[in-house]
Design an enzyme around this catalytic site. Structure first.
Site, short mmCIF file in Angstrom:
data_model
loop_
_atom_site.label_atom_id
_atom_site.label_comp_id
_atom_site.label_asym_id
_atom_site.label_seq_id
_atom_site.Cartn_x
_atom_site.Cartn_y
_atom_site.Cartn_z
N HIS A 83 11.12 6.46 -0.59
CA HIS A 83 12.50 6.91 -0.70
C HIS A 83 13.27 6.57 0.59
O HIS A 83 14.42 6.13 0.54
CB HIS A 83 12.55 8.41 -0.98
CG HIS A 83 13.93 8.98 -1.07
ND1 HIS A 83 14.88 8.52 -1.96
CD2 HIS A 83 14.53 9.96 -0.34
CE1 HIS A 83 15.99 9.21 -1.79
NE2 HIS A 83 15.81 10.08 -0.82
N ASP A 86 14.04 2.87 0.61
CA ASP A 86 15.09 2.58 -0.35
C ASP A 86 16.45 3.01 0.19
O ASP A 86 17.43 2.26 0.14
CB ASP A 86 14.79 3.28 -1.68
CG ASP A 86 15.87 3.04 -2.71
OD1 ASP A 86 16.16 1.86 -3.00
OD2 ASP A 86 16.40 4.03 -3.24
#
Length: 114
Positions: A83, A86
């Site tokens: 995460h 990203d």
């Protein structure tokens, strides 16, 4: 505490740092867009500079992780790290586009106010 557990905790901590810094940068960039849309270009550019600082902090955390792996440490990837990566990459993409976007808003602002 085992080395694997210690490694997992450290990876999670670095991941959270990346998410936090990249999230702060993204918030500044979104606010910069709002400022530009309203004709406040000085504030928009100031916010982009603030975002750059947060992106650098996120990148430094990422580099810490890459250095560990390059040094042969077994780095356990986690969802929070994915995460973080990203969030950082999409924020960098937005930041890379900001100069063009701000310039376009400024051109539109000038044309509309002639």
């Amino acid at each position: 505490m085992t080395n694997t557990m210690k490694n997992s905790e450290e990876v999670a901590t670095i991941g959270f740092s990346i998410v936090a810094y990249a999230g702060d940068a993204r918030s500044d960039l979104v606010e910069a867009l709002r400022c530009a849309k309203n004709g406040n270009f000085n504030e928009a550019r100031r916010l982009v500079k603030e975002a750059e600082k947060s992106i650098n902090l996120a990148h430094n955390a990422q580099t810490k992780m890459l250095t560990k792996e390059a040094n042969g440490e077994n780095v356990t990837l986690s969802f929070i790290m994915a995460h973080g990566q990203d969030t950082l990459m999409t924020t960098i993409l937005l930041k890379d586009q900001m100069d063009t976007i701000l310039d376009l808003y400024e051109r539109v602002f000038v044309l509309e106010n002639r």
